[in-house]
Every structure is written in structure tokens, then in C-alpha cells.
Design an enzyme around this catalytic site. Structure first.
Site, PDB file in Angstrom:
ATOM      1  N   SER A   1      41.017  42.411  28.646  1.00  0.00           N
ATOM      2  CA  SER A   1      40.111  41.280  28.726  1.00  0.00           C
ATOM      3  C   SER A   1      39.178  40.956  30.184  1.00  0.00           C
ATOM      4  O   SER A   1      38.108  40.598  29.950  1.00  0.00           O
ATOM      5  CB  SER A   1      40.682  40.189  27.919  1.00  0.00           C
ATOM      6  OG  SER A   1      41.728  39.572  28.746  1.00  0.00           O
TER       7      SER A   1
ATOM      8  N   HIS B   1      41.582  34.072  32.926  1.00  0.00           N
ATOM      9  CA  HIS B   1      40.169  34.922  33.231  1.00  0.00           C
ATOM     10  C   HIS B   1      39.526  34.094  34.477  1.00  0.00           C
ATOM     11  O   HIS B   1      39.428  32.932  34.477  1.00  0.00           O
ATOM     12  CB  HIS B   1      39.497  34.674  31.852  1.00  0.00           C
ATOM     13  CG  HIS B   1      40.207  35.417  30.819  1.00  0.00           C
ATOM     14  ND1 HIS B   1      40.882  34.720  29.628  1.00  0.00           N
ATOM     15  CD2 HIS B   1      40.171  36.668  30.569  1.00  0.00           C
ATOM     16  CE1 HIS B   1      41.276  35.699  28.947  1.00  0.00           C
ATOM     17  NE2 HIS B   1      40.961  36.781  29.396  1.00  0.00           N
TER      18      HIS B   1
ATOM     19  N   ASP C   1      41.454  29.105  31.541  1.00  0.00           N
ATOM     20  CA  ASP C   1      42.774  29.086  30.880  1.00  0.00           C
ATOM     21  C   ASP C   1      43.697  29.607  31.920  1.00  0.00           C
ATOM     22  O   ASP C   1      44.903  29.908  31.580  1.00  0.00           O
ATOM     23  CB  ASP C   1      42.506  30.181  29.683  1.00  0.00           C
ATOM     24  CG  ASP C   1      42.158  31.376  30.112  1.00  0.00           C
ATOM     25  OD1 ASP C   1      41.904  31.700  31.286  1.00  0.00           O
ATOM     26  OD2 ASP C   1      41.934  32.348  29.179  1.00  0.00           O
TER      27      ASP C   1
END
Length: 761
Positions: A94, A273, A270
Site C-alpha cells: 500500500s 502511511h 494511521d
């Protein structure tokens, strides 16, 4: 006694530290710094591409400065042009997906991020055959290796650029075990040979893992610690480094985003990221690494190779070397004449003079000046064309502009002396005026203050004031002297253009690039033509008949009408200045747009300067003004009214400039109102008698070399043709500015001396 001690101390300092010694110190500094940078490059082996990818620092929020080079901010059209006919693949988790979206945003701004997760994502520009894919492979395992192997098969859509990286999923799924770390290193080692194979036909980047904010991580991510990420980064670097051996095709490590994220990860939503601004930096770093060598942006020195010198540059080298050989030959011949015994005349028994006379002093002066100029041009080339010294980008803050401004004005006020003459705008005062304006402009350029519109508008007035002085000075000379001879014209043109013409050859830049010199040269021709054409009107003729005064005003009126017509008829303007041979002087990148912009900004101010000179000289001739020492120019009432008007104008202009929201709109007003600010300054500076009686010797010294300072800054103080800042001493910005400024001022002064020597020859 204290005053005498101060005077003696000052004299002693001036004897030991003068401009000649300063130039010797600057020469030693240049040699030492050149050796230092050359040795660092040779021993360190690092290039600007490695600097771009590996390290840097924040200049401000989301403004990243790579170590030692400049990073270009790519626009959509530039990115598409660079990546046309290319296929780019982002492979990973991600975090790599984040980098993919930031990369896409450069190519196609406003592209919305897809809500899909854990799947492949494709972006394409079919008209450009541009394809950018994100391929979901969250672990460095066999699945990722098989993906790489598949690209080696015949008929597969092989990517030209591969950006990949992974670690967080391996840590998360296996609880950060040491066995998983060892397997990770084995997997990366196994993939390395396939990555190197891909690097033979394209570019491959391994993205090092950015840090996390451990406090914000969810419970199921708590095992992803910064300690673990560093171990995985080291394992990847060891595996990739061990596999490359002597193979010049290698995987490049992208570590800049990791370093940038160390300072911004606390802004993460978070904890895992990285913030959007930081990932955008990573995407822009990648874009610079991929495109700078193709697009060659002037403000993107990272990853650029040095262009080979063209024919004119090679001829310039030969010319300056030839001058050096001539001087060496003259020196050797002089020594031989000095030591060779001359037999006495047989009849008179007197010593005979040598048959061959020494060369004329003018010849020696000529070649010595050209040799010194050659050495200086070598420094120019090393600074801004060779890959020796570093460059960094500008970043504006109020402190970087206003703090140095306060310093120089304190120095300017401290070094004040009594004027030798107290006439309005006397030579010492005009030198002072040019000096402080030039120093403000230099600070404006190096601080990038054009981004702040109020400062930009005030500096526009300073440039206009230079042109006002051009009109005032040349009109006064022709009016008083009546000398329209070719000698005077050649002297002026040579002094204005010598340095720029040499730089056009050595630095491979068009004449219009140094825009101020074309401006003052153009307006000199206009002033000369206006006053030289029939009927010639000078002071002697005007004294015979006052009607000639109306002739001068009529000429100025006709010129104003013509200038207005030229400004408002773009087609007529283009037809004149795009016509060969004028096009070679006024075009920049094949267009006269830049010349039109600069010319129109100050199209009336030279006429204002001429008109002011005319009115002043007429009033002076009629003895209307009181220019005695300590005397106000006018009667107390008129003087006070004019001072009040000037101060009001100053304040009102500053308020208007501070309220400017758009450069375009303010620039449209500038040609009409800049003269008010200039006249206000002239009156404030000259109406009080005490103000005319003193001047700043500090500012006046810089004023005498203001033209050289303005031109030299392009390459040996700033860098990348003014887009960046020259870095002679990396890692210490304050010391670097002090050293580069010292050398820059010494060089500008020496060029001024050389120009004067050559002008006499």
C-alpha cells in the site's frame, strides 16, 4: 586621542586589507575549493543522481532540497513528454500504491484515487502510448520474483521503469520474527539478478522503507517497529549491493522519501502511511531521476550530464590561451633584452640602445587584461557549466530577505562621508543610489523574493530607477557637452556590452538572456538618436534662443507617442524586433516575448529621466535652485510642500504595492506610476541641504561596479542561470553565502577594472 587611535587603526587595516589583497585571497579560495570538490567527486564517486535519490533536507513545508543539486518541479506537459512511449510499473504494497498515485498526479493532476485495495491498478494515456501500472505484491517473495521473471519472456510487455519495495506485510504476517528477516534477505538476493537484467534495458528503483509512527499504529500493526524496518532496509541494501559485483547495470535505491518521512511521519493519519506532501516529494524525486537527463530543465541539475562545449566555446578557450602565450612571450623577450649585454658605440664609446624596441604599453595592457578575463571566465564556466560545484534551489522566507536588508543598510549608514560637491544628483550620490539598489536586487534574487508581490513591485521600481538614471545621465551629457562623436558612442557601448558579449560566447547564452544590458543599450541608442538628429539641440544653442527649449519638449513628445504606439501594437512591435538581424539580439528561445515584457514594463521611465534632466538643467542655468552647502533647493515653503508630497507618495505607493494580489494587474500600472516613487526619492534625498552634503561610501563603492554585479550574479553567485544558488561549501549555508559573496564581489570588481583598461586601449 581615541579619535586619533581609531583613525590610525583604520589606516593600518586599509594598508593590509585592500581590494588587491582581497582578490588574492579570493583566488586562493577558488583554487582550494576547486581542488576540494574535484577530490570529493573523485574519491567519493557520488554523482548528483545518487544525491537526489539518497539525501536532502526540508527548506520549508513540503519543499525538499536534495543534497548538492536542484530538483525541478515537473508540470503535466513535461512529464507526459518525458514518459511518452514508456511503460512504468510500481510493484509492492500500500505504501508503493501511495507513491504510484502521487506519480500519476504529476502526469494527470486531479486524478482521483481508486478505492480498490489489494488489487492491480492501471493508468494509461493511449495517445502517448504511456502506461503506468500498480501491481499488488505486498511481500518480497516468490510471487514477486515470478512477476519479474515474466517480464524477461519474449512477447511480454516489459516495463521501461520498475519501482518496487516491500517489508511491512512480512513483518506484520510473521510477527517480526528473525527467520522471516533472513528469508526476506534470501528472497531479495534471488530477485537481484532479475532486477539487474531489467536494468539493462530500463531503470529499476528499490524503495527503502519509510519509518512509522509507532504510537498511532493499530494493534495488529504494533509489531511494525522502526527497528524492524531498519533491519529490513539493511537486509535489502546488503542483498542488492552484494549481487551487483562489477556489473554497471544496477538497482538504484530510493532513500529520499525515507529521510523526508523521518520529519513528517508524526503527521500520518494511521502511523503507517506517510503524509501526502511527503509521498509527493518521493514522486517528484522519481520524476527528476527519470526525466532530467531527457528534458534538461535549467532548474533541475540533479541527474544531468554536462553538455560538451560548442565550437564558439572551444574557440574562446583557444583565444584566451593564445593571449596567455603572447604575454608569456612578451615577458621572456623583455627578460632577454634586460639581460643581453649591449656593446658600446665604437666612435662615441656610448652605450647603444637595443635595435628592437619593447612593445607599446597599450599592447601589454591589452593582453594582460584579456588573460585576466580568461581566468575569470574559467571560473564562470566551472561554476555554472561544469559539474564541479554544487547547486541548490531558492526558497523564500521573510527573514531571508529582510534580515540581510537590515544588515546592509546599517553598514551603509555607518560608512558615510562628506560629499565633494552638493549639486542635485551629484556623482557620489548617483553611485550611492546605484549601490544600495543593486544590493537590494541581489538579496531579492538570492532569496527568491519575487514570490512575495509587495517586494516584487518595489524591486520593479528599483529597475525603473536604473533606467531613469540612464535617461538623466545621457541626456545631461549630450545637452552639456554637445559631443555626438563616434568615440563617445563606442566607449559607452563597449562598457555596457563587453562582459555580456564574452558571457554569451563562454556560457552559450543569447544576448537577450542578460536582459538589463539590452535594455540600457537600446535606450542609449534612442537618446542618442533623439538628440543627434536634426535639429541638434544642445545647451549652447538653447542659450541663444529660448525657442529651442520647445524643440526639446517636442522631440520628447514625439518619442512618447511613438513608444505608446509601439507598446499597444503588438504586431508592429513583433515586426520590428523579430526582423533579422534584430532578432538575434532581442529573441530568447525563438520569441521576443521576454524582450516585450521587460521593455513595456519601463517604457516611459527613460523619457521621464530625460525630462527631469532637462527641467533641472534649465532651472540650474536660470539660478532658480539653491545648491550651496547646507542650503535647501527651494524656499522653505516650497521645500516643505515638496517633501510632504514625496513622503505621502512613498507611503501611498507602498500601501498600493502591499495590496497587490496579482502581478499582471500591478505590472500594467507600473509604467505610469513608478516615476512618482522615483521622483519622491530624488526630492527627499536632495531638497534638504544636509542630505546632499553626505553620502554613503559603502553604497557608492558598490555603485561603481553595479553593472558587473548585476551580470556576474547570473553564474557565480546564483547558479543554473539564476534559477538556483551556487554551493561552494556544502552543509553550511551561512558560511557558503559569505564565501561565495566575497569571491563574487572580488570578481565583479576585477571585471570592472579589466573593462576600464580595455576601454582605454
Amino acid at each position: 586621542m581615541a579619535g586619533l587611535a581609531y583613525s590610525l587603526g583604520k589606516r593600518d587595516i586599509n594598508q593590509h586589507f585592500n581590494i588587491k589583497n582581497a582578490k588574492l585571497i579570493s583566488l586562493v579560495l577558488v583554487v582550494l575549493l576547486s581542488v576540494f570538490h574535484a577530490t570529493s567527486r573523485y574519491i567519493g564517486g557520488a554523482d548528483s543522481c545518487e544525491w537526489l535519490l539518497s539525501s536532502g533536507r526540508y527548506l520549508g513545508e513540503n519543499v525538499w532540497q536534495p543534497y548538492g543539486c536542484m530538483m525541478h518541479k515537473y508540470k503535466s506537459i513535461e512529464a507526459k513528454s518525458c514518459l511518452s512511449q514508456k511503460r512504468v510499473a510500481f510493484v509492492g504494497d500500500s505504501r508503493i500504491r501511495q507513491l504510484f498515485y502521487s506519480f500519476i498526479d504529476i502526469i494527470n493532476p486531479g486524478q482521483k484515487e481508486d478505492d480498490k485495495k489489494h488489487v492491480d491498478i492501471a493508468f494509461e494515456e493511449k495517445s502517448l502510448s504511456l502506461y503506468v501500472d500498480f501491481l499488488w505484491n505486498p511481500e518480497a517473495n516468490n510471487s514477486m520474483k515470478e512477476r519479474l521473471i515474466s517480464w524477461k519472456h519474449e512477447g511480454s510487455a516489459k516495463p521501461d521503469v520498475v519501482i518496487l519495495g516491500a517489508a511491512t506485510w512480512s513483518i506484520k504476517l510473521h510477527g517480526g520474527s528473525s527467520e522471516t528477516l533472513q528469508q526476506y534477505k534470501v528472497n531479495v538476493t534471488a530477485m537481484a539478478q532479475h532486477l539487474e537484467s531489467l536494468a539493462q534495458r530500463g531503470e529499476v528503483y528499490w524503495v527503502l522503507q519509510e519509518p512509522v509512527n509507532e504510537e498511532l499504529l493499530r494493534t495488529d500493526r504494533k509489531m511494525i517497529t522502526n527497528r524492524q524496518l531498519e533491519l529490513y532496509n539493511q537486509a535489502a541494501m546488503d542483498a542488492l549491493d552484494a549481487s551487483k559485483s562489477n556489473n554497471r547495470w544496477r538497482v538504484k535505491l530510493l532513500a529520499a522519501t525515507r529521510q523526508a518521512a523521518m520529519e513528517t511521519i508524526d503527521q500520518s493519519d494511521d502511523g503507517l502511511h506517510i503524509p501526502e506532501g511527503t509521498r509527493n516529494i518521493g514522486a517528484m524525486v522519481l520524476m527528476n531521476a527519470l526525466c532530467n537527463k531527457l528534458q534538461r530543465p535549467i532548474d533541475g541539475s540533479c541527474c544531468q550530464t554536462v553538455p560538451m562545449p560548442n565550437l564558439l566555446q572551444k574557440l574562446a578557450v583557444c583565444f584566451f590561451i593564445g593571449c596567455g602565450l603572447v604575454i608569456l612571450g612578451l615577458h621572456v623577450l623583455g627578460d632577454q633584452r634586460h639581460h643581453r649585454p649591449v656593446p658600446p658605440d665604437v666612435e662615441s664609446l656610448e652605450e647603444r640602445k637595443p635595435a628592437s624596441a619593447a612593445p607599446p604599453p597599450a599592447v601589454k595592457t591589452l593582453f594582460q587584461a584579456l588573460c585576466r578575463m580568461g581566468v575569470i571566465m574559467a571560473y564562470f564556466y566551472l561554476c555554472d557549466r561544469a559539474d564541479l560545484f554544487m547547486k541548490e534551489q531558492k526558497f523564500y522566507t521573510h527573514s531571508t530577505f529582510f534580515v540581510p536588508l537590515v544588515y546592509i543598510f546599517v553598514l551603509g549608514v555607518f560608512y558615510n562621508e562628506n560629499s565633494k560637491e552638493v549639486k542635485l544628483l551629484n556623482r557620489e550620490q548617483t553611485d550611492e543610489w546605484k549601490g544600495w539598489m543593486q544590493l537590494v536586487i541581489l538579496i531579492y534574487h538570492i532569496s527568491g523574493a519575487s514570490a512575495f508581490i509587495p517586494v516584487y513591485m518595489h524591486v520593479r521600481v528599483l529597475v525603473a530607477a536604473y533606467l531613469f538614471q540612464t535617461g538623466y545621465g545621457h541626456f545631461s551629457f549630450f545637452w552639456l557637452k554637445g559631443d555626438f562623436g563616434l568615440y563617445r558612442v563606442c566607449q559607452v557601448l563597449f562598457r555596457l556590452n563587453f562582459l555580456v558579449l564574452v558571457l554569451c560566447v563562454v556560457m552559450n547564452r543569447p544576448y537577450q538572456f542578460y536582459y538589463f544590458v539590452p535594455l540600457v543599450t537600446f535606450w542609449f541608442f534612442v537618446i542618442y538618436a533623439l538628440l543627434a538628429v536634426w535639429p541638434q539641440i544642445v545647451q549652447k544653442r538653447a542659450n541663444a534662443s529660448k525657442m529651442w527649449h520647445f524643440g526639446v519638449l517636442l522631440k520628447l513628445l514625439v518619442l512618447s507617442v511613438f513608444i505608446s504606439f509601439l507598446a499597444y501594437s503588438q504586431a508592429f512591435f513583433n515586426s520590428i524586433f523579430s526582423f533579422w538581424p534584430f532578432s538575434t539580439l532581442f529573441e530568447l528561445n525563438g520569441s521576443v516575448y521576454e524582450w516585450a515584457f521587460r521593455w513595456k514594463l519601463d517604457r516611459f521611465v527613460v523619457i521621464y529621466g530625460m525630462l527631469f534632466a532637462f527641467i533641472y538643467l534649465v532651472l540650474q542655468k536660470r539660478q532658480v535652485l539653491s545648491e550651496g552647502k547646507g542650503e535647501a533647493l527651494f524656499s522653505p515653503f516650497i521645500s516643505n510642500m515638496l517633501l510632504l508630497f514625496s513622503l505621502t507618495t512613498f507611503v501611498m505607493y507602498s500601501m498600493w504595492a502591499s495590496g497587490c494580489k496579482n502581478k499582471t494587474e500591478c505590472n500594467e500600472m507600473h509604467p505610469y506610476i513608478s516615476v512618482l516613487q522615483i521622483l519622491a526619492f530624488v526630492l527627499i534625498r536632495n531638497i534638504p541641504g544636509y542630505a546632499r552634503s553626505i553620502y554613503s561610501s559603502f553604497f557608492a563603492w558598490f555603485g561603481k561596479i553595479s553593472l558587473e554585479l548585476f551580470i556576474c550574479q547570473y553564474h557565480i553567485w546564483l547558479a543554473a542561470d539564476t534559477k538556483g544558488i551556487l554551493v561552494l561549501i556544502p552543509g553550511v549555508p551561512s558560511l557558503n553565502i559569505l564565501v561565495s559573496t566575497f569571491i563574487f564581489v572580488c570578481v565583479a570588481h576585477e571585471i570592472s577594472v579589466i573593462t576600464n583598461d580595455l576601454a582605454k586601449v
